[in-house]
Enzyme design. Structure first.
Site, PDB file in Angstrom:
ATOM      1  N   LYS A 179       8.191  -5.862  29.307  1.00  0.00           N
ATOM      2  CA  LYS A 179       7.531  -7.179  29.205  1.00  0.00           C
ATOM      3  C   LYS A 179       7.649  -7.815  30.577  1.00  0.00           C
ATOM      4  O   LYS A 179       8.731  -8.192  31.012  1.00  0.00           O
ATOM      5  CB  LYS A 179       8.229  -8.025  28.146  1.00  0.00           C
ATOM      6  N   GLU A 254      21.643  -8.681  32.712  1.00  0.00           N
ATOM      7  CA  GLU A 254      21.719  -9.008  34.145  1.00  0.00           C
ATOM      8  C   GLU A 254      21.304 -10.468  34.273  1.00  0.00           C
ATOM      9  O   GLU A 254      20.108 -10.770  34.254  1.00  0.00           O
ATOM     10  CB  GLU A 254      20.752  -8.125  34.950  1.00  0.00           C
ATOM     11  N   CYS A 288      19.124 -13.609  42.283  1.00  0.00           N
ATOM     12  CA  CYS A 288      20.237 -13.816  41.337  1.00  0.00           C
ATOM     13  C   CYS A 288      21.582 -13.804  42.067  1.00  0.00           C
ATOM     14  O   CYS A 288      22.482 -14.561  41.745  1.00  0.00           O
ATOM     15  CB  CYS A 288      20.214 -12.766  40.252  1.00  0.00           C
ATOM     16  N   GLU A 385      23.192 -22.909  38.661  1.00  0.00           N
ATOM     17  CA  GLU A 385      22.298 -22.096  39.486  1.00  0.00           C
ATOM     18  C   GLU A 385      21.036 -22.894  39.805  1.00  0.00           C
ATOM     19  O   GLU A 385      20.329 -23.324  38.898  1.00  0.00           O
ATOM     20  CB  GLU A 385      21.931 -20.824  38.716  1.00  0.00           C
TER      21      GLU A 385
HETATM   22  P1  NAD Z   1      14.032 -16.362  32.218  1.00  0.00           P
HETATM   23  O1  NAD Z   1      15.249 -16.079  31.434  1.00  0.00           O
HETATM   24  O2  NAD Z   1      13.347 -17.644  32.024  1.00  0.00           O
HETATM   25  O3  NAD Z   1      12.928 -15.254  31.950  1.00  0.00           O
HETATM   26  C1  NAD Z   1      13.184 -13.885  32.152  1.00  0.00           C
HETATM   27  C2  NAD Z   1      12.262 -13.090  31.260  1.00  0.00           C
HETATM   28  O4  NAD Z   1      12.604 -13.381  29.895  1.00  0.00           O
HETATM   29  C3  NAD Z   1      10.774 -13.441  31.417  1.00  0.00           C
HETATM   30  O5  NAD Z   1      10.021 -12.240  31.286  1.00  0.00           O
HETATM   31  C4  NAD Z   1      10.525 -14.344  30.218  1.00  0.00           C
HETATM   32  O6  NAD Z   1       9.190 -14.317  29.771  1.00  0.00           O
HETATM   33  C5  NAD Z   1      11.442 -13.741  29.172  1.00  0.00           C
HETATM   34  N1  NAD Z   1      11.834 -14.660  28.098  1.00  0.00           N
HETATM   35  C6  NAD Z   1      11.924 -16.014  28.140  1.00  0.00           C
HETATM   36  N2  NAD Z   1      12.326 -16.496  26.932  1.00  0.00           N
HETATM   37  C7  NAD Z   1      12.495 -15.416  26.125  1.00  0.00           C
HETATM   38  C8  NAD Z   1      12.919 -15.254  24.782  1.00  0.00           C
HETATM   39  N3  NAD Z   1      13.237 -16.295  24.009  1.00  0.00           N
HETATM   40  N4  NAD Z   1      13.017 -14.002  24.289  1.00  0.00           N
HETATM   41  C9  NAD Z   1      12.730 -12.932  25.057  1.00  0.00           C
HETATM   42  N5  NAD Z   1      12.296 -13.019  26.337  1.00  0.00           N
HETATM   43  C10 NAD Z   1      12.194 -14.253  26.865  1.00  0.00           C
HETATM   44  O7  NAD Z   1      14.430 -16.141  33.737  1.00  0.00           O
HETATM   45  P2  NAD Z   1      13.492 -16.334  34.996  1.00  0.00           P
HETATM   46  O8  NAD Z   1      13.346 -17.783  35.225  1.00  0.00           O
HETATM   47  O9  NAD Z   1      12.272 -15.491  34.875  1.00  0.00           O
HETATM   48  O10 NAD Z   1      14.372 -15.653  36.137  1.00  0.00           O
HETATM   49  C11 NAD Z   1      15.355 -16.344  36.794  1.00  0.00           C
HETATM   50  C12 NAD Z   1      16.717 -15.995  36.231  1.00  0.00           C
HETATM   51  O11 NAD Z   1      16.909 -14.591  36.238  1.00  0.00           O
HETATM   52  C13 NAD Z   1      17.812 -16.546  37.083  1.00  0.00           C
HETATM   53  O12 NAD Z   1      18.839 -17.064  36.259  1.00  0.00           O
HETATM   54  C14 NAD Z   1      18.310 -15.331  37.845  1.00  0.00           C
HETATM   55  O13 NAD Z   1      19.621 -15.452  38.317  1.00  0.00           O
HETATM   56  C15 NAD Z   1      18.156 -14.259  36.844  1.00  0.00           C
HETATM   57  N6  NAD Z   1      18.082 -12.932  37.488  1.00  0.00           N
HETATM   58  C16 NAD Z   1      19.143 -12.076  37.380  1.00  0.00           C
HETATM   59  C17 NAD Z   1      19.121 -10.839  38.030  1.00  0.00           C
HETATM   60  C18 NAD Z   1      20.265  -9.871  37.942  1.00  0.00           C
HETATM   61  O14 NAD Z   1      20.084  -8.701  38.267  1.00  0.00           O
HETATM   62  N7  NAD Z   1      21.443 -10.283  37.523  1.00  0.00           N
HETATM   63  C19 NAD Z   1      18.006 -10.481  38.779  1.00  0.00           C
HETATM   64  C20 NAD Z   1      16.945 -11.376  38.873  1.00  0.00           C
HETATM   65  C21 NAD Z   1      16.996 -12.607  38.207  1.00  0.00           C
END
Ligand code: NAD
Length: 482
Positions: A179, A254, A288, A385
């Site tokens: 997704k 992650e 991240c 964050e």
């Molecule tokens: P997010 O959690 O808003 O979204 C991530 C993904 O989850 C998107 O594809 C989104 O559509 C999906 N999503 C949202 N709500 C959902 C639900 N209820 N059920 C299932 N899927 C859902 O995060 P973001 O804003 O896209 O990304 C930023 C965050 O990601 C930051 O906190 C960052 O630190 C983290 N991140 C972590 C890593 C790592 O490797 N640890 C890498 C990149 C980003």
């Protein structure tokens, strides 16, 4: 539109490009201009069902099992070659999708290719063991795939993050449903093209784009998903874990970070400045493992604050396609959020030495590089964050105090140490609660080094050989032969 980017993108299910089951479309904008550059077919629950059914059918048909590990390796090398040979078309799409610099976009394509090489190279080396049980018995262990592996991907590095999961899943014989993020979906579609060109069977890799609350939640809760890898925020990770717990589905999480670099009195200022440039200002801090805090010994505090601020002011703000240093954040909402954190920090008594307000007179979502000093451990900016180009600088007195401040948030993704003293760097690395510790640099490491969090930054590891174990379950077989 008229940017050279294809105007309309479909989902990739069962080896075919298909429209969504509804007429819904998701508009994708260019963060540097705010202009709509493309639309993608919105996947909803019915499309998630189709994608999971295709993955399940591929797995159950044993189409994947019939591909020998050696063939798998060769197919994955072809994916890597495809991505590399399309880098010059793909990198600008990564830029328009995510906003990052063109040089980093090329790096993203290269790293995606490297994942397929690295895990392709591991596909024929996933050896089991034979455990001695004494006369009359033979035992062996086998690494079995789970079946359908689901991946939910964030917008900051969508191509790399999708590639690292799809490559490890395919190397171990799983079918996948990815997704992609609604804010930056376009680059991941290249993976579908690459996998199809490399001869992956239909259904082995399915790529869909939908909103988190609908498509993401439907995928996370699907009864035929057998393993789940989520990269994103803590809040979403928690929702997914609840849903996975209902079905006892193993997850890799992650999540986010609030990573601190500890500057000891003997630190080389050049290392600190290079790390700030790469660690918090690259990709506008939307990383991240960003170095979002510096914890500086009081003897070096003023020097570090003024040097980092001077460096930040020298960075050029502008579009990633022109390879500027400070590129836009992903969306108008993210810009509001980042600026809100900066204003809140000042209200709580911190000082914005440079930056702190959005860059005016621009169409895109630009936040200048921001250095916030006089931050204390209890402030919001020291704990949450921000996911923007914002560095919070705190002061410490004793080494123990430095470690306590660095470890003092809910997160534990990355941490750093700046010192010329090797023994002190090992002492600090042992004491820091983080999945990766960087010494005198930030972000070094590649596809080979395990990556993941402690505490609320998540669990399980992606990258490196260790990650392969997330995609397999061990079966122990024992025969009586005597
Ligand atoms: P997010 O959690 O808003 O979204 C991530 C993904 O989850 C998107 O594809 C989104 O559509 C999906 N999503 C949202 N709500 C959902 C639900 N209820 N059920 C299932 N899927 C859902 O995060 P973001 O804003 O896209 O990304 C930023 C965050 O990601 C930051 O906190 C960052 O630190 C983290 N991140 C972590 C890593 C790592 O490797 N640890 C890498 C990149 C980003």
């Amino acid at each position: 539109m008229g940017t050279g980017v294809k105007a309309y993108w479909q989902n990739f299910i069962n080896g075919k490009w298909v429209d969504g089951s509804t007429a819904g479309r998701i508009a994708v904008d260019n963060p540097a201009t705010g202009e709509i550059i493309a639309e993608v077919a919105e996947a909803t629950e019915d499309d998630v069902n189709s994608a999971v059914a295709a993955a399940r059918a591929c797995y159950v048909s044993r189409a994947l099992a019939r591909i020998t590990p050696a063939q798998r390796l060769q197919m994955m090398m072809r994916v890597a070659a495809y991505l590399r040979s399309h880098s010059e078309e793909l990198a600008p799409i990564v830029v328009m999708d995510t906003g990052k610099r063109i040089r980093d976009a090329r790096g993203e394509v290269e790293m995606a290719a490297r994942y397929f090489e690295y895990y392709g190279g591991a596909a024929d080396k996933l050896e089991g063991t034979s455990i001695p049980l004494g006369d009359g018995f033979i035992n062996y262990t086998v690494h079995c795939p789970f079946g359908v592996s689901a991946q939910i991907v964030p917008w900051n590095y969508p191509l790399i993050i999708a590639a690292r999961s799809v490559s490890a899943a395919f190397a171990t014989g799983n079918a996948t449903v990815v997704k992609v993020p609604e804010l930056a979906p376009l680059s991941v579609y290249a993976l579908a093209e690459a996998c199809a060109a490399a001869g992956f069977p239909p259904g082995a890799v399915n790529i869909i784009c939908g909103y988190g609350q609908t498509a993401g939640a439907a995928l996370a809760g699907h009864r035929d998903v057998n393993q789940l890898v989520f990269t994103g925020s803590v809040q979403t990770g928690q929702a997914i874990l609840h849903s996975a717990a209902e079905r006892v589905v193993p997850c890799v999480m992650e999540l986010g970070g609030k990573s601190a670099g500890v500057v000891f009195p003997d630190a080389d200022i050049k290392d600190v400045l290079d790390s700030a440039r790469a660690g918090i200002f690259q990709h506008a801090g939307q990383v991240c493992s960003a170095m979002s805090r510096l914890v500086v010994h009081e003897s070096r505090y003023d020097e570090v604050v003024s040097s980092v601020a001077e460096m930040a002011e020298s960075l050029r703000i502008g579009a990633g396609i022109d390879d500027h240093d400070i590129t836009p954040v992903i969306s108008a909402g993210q810009l509001d959020r980042v600026e809100g954190y900066c204003l809140g920090a000042v209200q709580q008594g911190a000082v914005a030495v440079t930056g702190g307000r959005r860059a005016g007179n621009r169409d895109g979502y630009f936040m200048p590089p921001t250095v916030i000093a006089d931050v204390t451990a209890g402030m919001t900016i020291a704990n949450e964050e921000v996911f923007g180009p914002v560095l919070a600088i705190l002061k410490y007195d004793t080494p123990e105090q430095a470690i306590a401040i660095a470890n003092g948030t809910d997160y534990g993704l990355a941490a750093g140490v700046f010192t010329r003293d090797v023994a002190r760097s090992h002492w600090a690395a042992a004491a820091l609660e983080a999945g990766q510790v960087y010494v005198n640099q930030w972000h070094a490491g590649g596809v080979e080094t395990p990556f993941g969090g402690m505490k609320k930054s998540g669990f399980g590891r992606e990258k490196g050989q260790e990650a392969l174990m997330n995609y397999v379950q061990t079966k122990s077989v024992t025969l009586r032969v005597g």
